[in-house]
Design a protein around this motif. Structure first.
Motif, PDB file in Angstrom:
ATOM      1  N   MET A 165      29.052  50.837  31.160  1.00 25.88           N
ATOM      2  CA  MET A 165      27.935  49.950  31.483  1.00 25.88           C
ATOM      3  C   MET A 165      27.128  50.555  32.632  1.00 25.88           C
ATOM      4  SD  MET A 165      29.540  46.884  33.781  1.00 25.88           S
ATOM      5  CE  MET A 165      30.213  47.221  35.412  1.00 25.88           C
ATOM      6  N   LYS A 166      25.922  50.034  32.831  1.00 24.72           N
ATOM      7  CA  LYS A 166      25.044  50.522  33.891  1.00 24.72           C
ATOM      8  C   LYS A 166      24.995  49.518  35.038  1.00 24.72           C
ATOM      9  CE  LYS A 166      21.978  53.129  30.800  1.00 24.72           C
ATOM     10  NZ  LYS A 166      20.580  53.258  30.292  1.00 24.72           N
ATOM     11  N   SER A 167      24.869  50.052  36.257  1.00 30.42           N
ATOM     12  CA  SER A 167      24.764  49.222  37.458  1.00 30.42           C
ATOM     13  C   SER A 167      23.765  49.858  38.414  1.00 30.42           C
ATOM     14  CB  SER A 167      26.122  49.099  38.159  1.00 30.42           C
ATOM     15  OG  SER A 167      27.103  48.587  37.304  1.00 30.42           O
ATOM     16  N   ILE A 168      23.183  49.039  39.266  1.00 31.34           N
ATOM     17  CA  ILE A 168      22.239  49.523  40.282  1.00 31.34           C
ATOM     18  C   ILE A 168      22.974  49.604  41.618  1.00 31.34           C
ATOM     19  CG2 ILE A 168      20.123  49.011  41.564  1.00 31.34           C
ATOM     20  CD1 ILE A 168      19.044  47.669  39.046  1.00 31.34           C
ATOM     21  N   VAL A 169      22.895  50.775  42.265  1.00 28.29           N
ATOM     22  CA  VAL A 169      23.570  51.003  43.534  1.00 28.29           C
ATOM     23  C   VAL A 169      22.622  51.717  44.500  1.00 28.29           C
ATOM     24  CG1 VAL A 169      25.819  51.177  42.396  1.00 28.29           C
ATOM     25  CG2 VAL A 169      24.515  53.256  42.889  1.00 28.29           C
ATOM     26  N   ALA A 170      23.029  51.750  45.762  1.00 36.91           N
ATOM     27  CA  ALA A 170      22.303  52.506  46.780  1.00 36.91           C
ATOM     28  C   ALA A 170      23.189  53.629  47.300  1.00 36.91           C
ATOM     29  CB  ALA A 170      21.896  51.603  47.927  1.00 36.91           C
ATOM     30  N   SER A 171      22.588  54.785  47.496  1.00 35.35           N
ATOM     31  CA  SER A 171      23.254  55.896  48.178  1.00 35.35           C
ATOM     32  C   SER A 171      22.177  56.816  48.724  1.00 35.35           C
ATOM     33  CB  SER A 171      24.190  56.657  47.230  1.00 35.35           C
ATOM     34  OG  SER A 171      23.472  57.249  46.179  1.00 35.35           O
ATOM     35  N   HIS A 172      22.476  57.447  49.856  1.00 32.32           N
ATOM     36  CA  HIS A 172      21.517  58.342  50.506  1.00 32.32           C
ATOM     37  C   HIS A 172      20.171  57.645  50.724  1.00 32.32           C
ATOM     38  CE1 HIS A 172      24.342  61.656  50.078  1.00 32.32           C
ATOM     39  NE2 HIS A 172      24.501  61.310  48.814  1.00 32.32           N
ATOM     40  N   LYS A 227      33.124  49.346  31.607  1.00 28.64           N
ATOM     41  CA  LYS A 227      32.986  47.897  31.464  1.00 28.64           C
ATOM     42  C   LYS A 227      34.262  47.233  31.968  1.00 28.64           C
ATOM     43  CE  LYS A 227      32.321  44.430  27.822  1.00 28.64           C
ATOM     44  NZ  LYS A 227      32.107  44.225  26.357  1.00 28.64           N
ATOM     45  N   PRO A 228      34.152  46.153  32.746  1.00 28.84           N
ATOM     46  CA  PRO A 228      35.365  45.500  33.273  1.00 28.84           C
ATOM     47  C   PRO A 228      36.223  44.913  32.153  1.00 28.84           C
ATOM     48  CG  PRO A 228      33.365  44.707  34.371  1.00 28.84           C
ATOM     49  CD  PRO A 228      32.920  45.500  33.202  1.00 28.84           C
ATOM     50  N   THR A 229      37.499  44.830  32.411  1.00 23.62           N
ATOM     51  CA  THR A 229      38.418  44.183  31.477  1.00 23.62           C
ATOM     52  C   THR A 229      38.831  42.828  32.059  1.00 23.62           C
ATOM     53  OG1 THR A 229      40.282  45.351  32.489  1.00 23.62           O
ATOM     54  CG2 THR A 229      39.288  46.337  30.527  1.00 23.62           C
ATOM     55  N   ILE A 230      39.013  41.874  31.167  1.00 21.59           N
ATOM     56  CA  ILE A 230      39.245  40.499  31.590  1.00 21.59           C
ATOM     57  C   ILE A 230      40.547  40.356  32.369  1.00 21.59           C
ATOM     58  CG2 ILE A 230      40.498  39.771  29.528  1.00 21.59           C
ATOM     59  CD1 ILE A 230      37.758  37.789  31.413  1.00 21.59           C
ATOM     60  N   GLU A 231      40.567  39.395  33.303  1.00 20.02           N
ATOM     61  CA  GLU A 231      41.741  39.084  34.116  1.00 20.02           C
ATOM     62  C   GLU A 231      41.961  37.578  34.096  1.00 20.02           C
ATOM     63  OE1 GLU A 231      41.421  40.589  38.071  1.00 20.02           O
ATOM     64  OE2 GLU A 231      40.781  42.595  37.445  1.00 20.02           O
ATOM     65  N   PRO A 232      43.180  37.113  34.395  1.00 18.06           N
ATOM     66  CA  PRO A 232      43.431  35.672  34.462  1.00 18.06           C
ATOM     67  C   PRO A 232      42.527  34.988  35.483  1.00 18.06           C
ATOM     68  CG  PRO A 232      45.503  36.879  34.445  1.00 18.06           C
ATOM     69  CD  PRO A 232      44.415  37.904  34.605  1.00 18.06           C
ATOM     70  N   SER A 233      42.019  33.815  35.119  1.00 12.81           N
ATOM     71  CA  SER A 233      41.162  32.980  35.979  1.00 12.81           C
ATOM     72  C   SER A 233      39.782  33.583  36.226  1.00 12.81           C
ATOM     73  CB  SER A 233      41.850  32.681  37.320  1.00 12.81           C
ATOM     74  OG  SER A 233      43.078  32.017  37.103  1.00 12.81           O
ATOM     75  N   GLU A 274      33.893  36.576  27.490  1.00 13.03           N
ATOM     76  CA  GLU A 274      35.342  36.500  27.355  1.00 13.03           C
ATOM     77  C   GLU A 274      35.909  35.687  28.516  1.00 13.03           C
ATOM     78  OE1 GLU A 274      39.071  39.619  26.566  1.00 13.03           O
ATOM     79  OE2 GLU A 274      37.036  40.376  26.948  1.00 13.03           O
ATOM     80  N   CYS A 275      36.944  34.915  28.231  1.00 16.34           N
ATOM     81  CA  CYS A 275      37.603  34.109  29.251  1.00 16.34           C
ATOM     82  C   CYS A 275      39.041  34.579  29.431  1.00 16.34           C
ATOM     83  CB  CYS A 275      37.613  32.630  28.855  1.00 16.34           C
ATOM     84  SG  CYS A 275      35.979  31.877  28.712  1.00 16.34           S
ATOM     85  N   GLY A 276      39.466  34.677  30.690  1.00 20.59           N
ATOM     86  CA  GLY A 276      40.842  35.064  30.968  1.00 20.59           C
ATOM     87  C   GLY A 276      41.800  33.897  30.818  1.00 20.59           C
ATOM     88  N   TYR A 281      31.827  40.781  43.181  1.00 23.77           N
ATOM     89  CA  TYR A 281      32.013  40.366  41.787  1.00 23.77           C
ATOM     90  C   TYR A 281      30.689  40.310  41.034  1.00 23.77           C
ATOM     91  CZ  TYR A 281      36.090  38.888  44.368  1.00 23.77           C
ATOM     92  OH  TYR A 281      37.170  38.873  45.222  1.00 23.77           O
ATOM     93  N   VAL A 282      29.633  39.964  41.756  1.00 24.95           N
ATOM     94  CA  VAL A 282      28.312  39.807  41.144  1.00 24.95           C
ATOM     95  C   VAL A 282      27.358  40.833  41.738  1.00 24.95           C
ATOM     96  CG1 VAL A 282      26.380  38.218  40.761  1.00 24.95           C
ATOM     97  CG2 VAL A 282      28.724  37.344  40.820  1.00 24.95           C
ATOM     98  N   GLY A 283      26.606  41.497  40.881  1.00 22.89           N
ATOM     99  CA  GLY A 283      25.612  42.476  41.321  1.00 22.89           C
ATOM    100  C   GLY A 283      24.620  42.731  40.201  1.00 22.89           C
ATOM    101  N   HIS A 284      23.832  43.766  40.362  1.00 28.58           N
ATOM    102  CA  HIS A 284      22.885  44.159  39.317  1.00 28.58           C
ATOM    103  C   HIS A 284      23.613  45.067  38.329  1.00 28.58           C
ATOM    104  CE1 HIS A 284      19.988  42.339  41.922  1.00 28.58           C
ATOM    105  NE2 HIS A 284      20.020  43.306  42.823  1.00 28.58           N
ATOM    106  N   SER A 285      24.330  44.436  37.404  1.00 25.95           N
ATOM    107  CA  SER A 285      25.174  45.164  36.479  1.00 25.95           C
ATOM    108  C   SER A 285      25.071  44.523  35.107  1.00 25.95           C
ATOM    109  CB  SER A 285      26.634  45.082  36.927  1.00 25.95           C
ATOM    110  OG  SER A 285      27.153  46.343  37.200  1.00 25.95           O
ATOM    111  N   GLU A 286      25.230  45.330  34.073  1.00 23.91           N
ATOM    112  CA  GLU A 286      25.115  44.805  32.710  1.00 23.91           C
ATOM    113  C   GLU A 286      26.225  43.817  32.375  1.00 23.91           C
ATOM    114  OE1 GLU A 286      22.910  47.962  29.921  1.00 23.91           O
ATOM    115  OE2 GLU A 286      24.808  48.722  30.732  1.00 23.91           O
ATOM    116  N   PHE A 287      27.401  44.016  32.952  1.00 27.11           N
ATOM    117  CA  PHE A 287      28.523  43.090  32.769  1.00 27.11           C
ATOM    118  C   PHE A 287      29.126  42.769  34.127  1.00 27.11           C
ATOM    119  CE2 PHE A 287      28.126  45.149  28.673  1.00 27.11           C
ATOM    120  CZ  PHE A 287      28.304  44.091  27.776  1.00 27.11           C
ATOM    121  N   LEU A 288      29.605  41.525  34.260  1.00 26.28           N
ATOM    122  CA  LEU A 288      30.167  41.065  35.525  1.00 26.28           C
ATOM    123  C   LEU A 288      31.505  40.400  35.262  1.00 26.28           C
ATOM    124  CD1 LEU A 288      26.916  39.315  36.827  1.00 26.28           C
ATOM    125  CD2 LEU A 288      27.742  41.575  37.534  1.00 26.28           C
TER     126      LEU A 288
END
Length: 334
Positions: free
Chosen positions: A1-8, A18-24, A64-66, A85-92
């Motif tokens: 997945m794509k995300s927006i970050v800062a560097s330099h 892409k993140p994988t689901i976790e409980p809760s 998806e729900c954990g 947990y939340v940012g400018h990312s295609e999946f959270l």
């Protein structure tokens, strides 16, 4: 997945797994996210040789729900708040304590501002104002204007100030708000509407670290009045005036109880409702209620949109403090 970050000290798009689901937790496919200039431009400035994720307020569809997730189901549209947990990312991948369902009559773009709304609500809760009291909101960027709108909706008497006339004009004339761009005019209004007693609270939403506004704010409050530090401003207050008025100096931290608490956030264990009435997650839900019931109108914040792939260029416009562009809503391409 794509995300927006800062560097330099620049903004980039990166690829990551892409993140994988976790409980809760819930896995959210992002629809929109909102740029918070005050926080995010500061992060860009300090990024240097390290990579920093940007963003903290978004809306999306639950994919998806954990395990142990009961309050949400696949297909729900949810507002979510809070880095990392939340940012400018295609999946959270977001703990359920940091999510709230979006009412059917609230546009997803409006819900993308829920994180900013939660911070604004918490700042007003810290002030502990009573019905009909008078508050001054200093600094009319995105957060300051959101606070002014919510304060007016709560029936506080709102006086707003920004040195930039363009920003002061944006909220002037809204029900319950009088805004000014010169101190003399604002101080005259304070004197008249409080019969020279002073306002009940000042919320400092300005940035820039050191400012004469900190000491001046003590002149505007009544005896035993309050000053709440909301923005990135140094708490430099003269003791003599603090003592004379027995002033209360308070600071507001993010979206409410639970922020930065690993049990509440990382483990997604909610605080008992009867003991902690307004957590950061419940403040997110409260923002959505205000929008749903038309208590506040946030369309003025939704005027500028940008596609995700053009996200890095959006930060250039937000560097201009005189601009009436307070945020940009990032739209995710499907």
């Amino acid at each position: 997945m794509k995300s927006i970050v800062a560097s330099h000290q620049k903004v980039h798009i990166i690829e990551s797994a892409k993140p994988t689901i976790e409980p809760s937790y819930v896995l959210v496919k992002t629809l929109h996210s909102a740029i918070s200039p005050g926080t995010e431009l500061s992060l860009v400035g300090i990024s240097k040789d390290r990579e920093i994720s940007l963003g903290y307020s978004a809306v999306g569809i639950v994919e998806e729900c954990g395990e142990n997730v009961e309050a949400f189901q696949i297909g729900d549209i949810v507002a979510c708040y809070g880095a990392p947990y939340v940012g400018h990312s295609e999946f959270l991948l977001v703990p359920t304590t940091l999510c709230a369902k979006v009412p059917a009559n609230v546009e997803p773009k409006e819900a993308a501002l829920a994180g900013i709304g939660a911070i604004a609500i918490h700042a007003l809760r810290v002030a502990k104002l009573g019905f009909g009291e008078t508050v001054v909101v200093v600094g009319l960027g995105l957060l300051g204007q959101m606070i002014a709108k919510i304060a007016a909706a709560a029936a506080y008497d709102v006086i707003a100030f920004d040195v930039q006339s363009e920003r002061a004009a944006m909220v002037n004339g809204e029900a319950g708000i009088r805004s000014f761009s010169t101190l003399s005019e604002m101080e005259a209004e304070i004197k008249e509407c409080t019969q020279s007693y002073g306002v009940d609270a000042v919320l400092l939403c300005a940035g820039g670290k050191r400012s004469s506004l900190t000491s001046q704010s003590l002149e505007w409050i009544r005896n035993q009045g309050k000053v709440v530090i909301v923005g990135d401003i140094e708490p430099e207050f003269p003791r003599e005036l603090m003592f004379a008025k027995e002033a209360q100096i308070l600071i507001s931290r993010a979206g409410g109880p639970g922020r930065y608490d690993p049990v509440y956030e990382k483990q997604a264990i909610d605080f008992p409702y009867g003991y902690v009435r307004w957590t950061e997650g419940r403040n997110v839900a409260e923002y959505l209620r205000l929008v749903s019931e038309k208590r506040i109108h946030v369309q003025s914040f939704l005027m500028d949109e940008v596609d995700f792939n053009d996200g890095p260029t959006a930060y250039d416009d937000l560097m201009n403090k005189k601009s009436v562009t307070l945020t940009k809503i990032i739209n995710y391409i499907r």
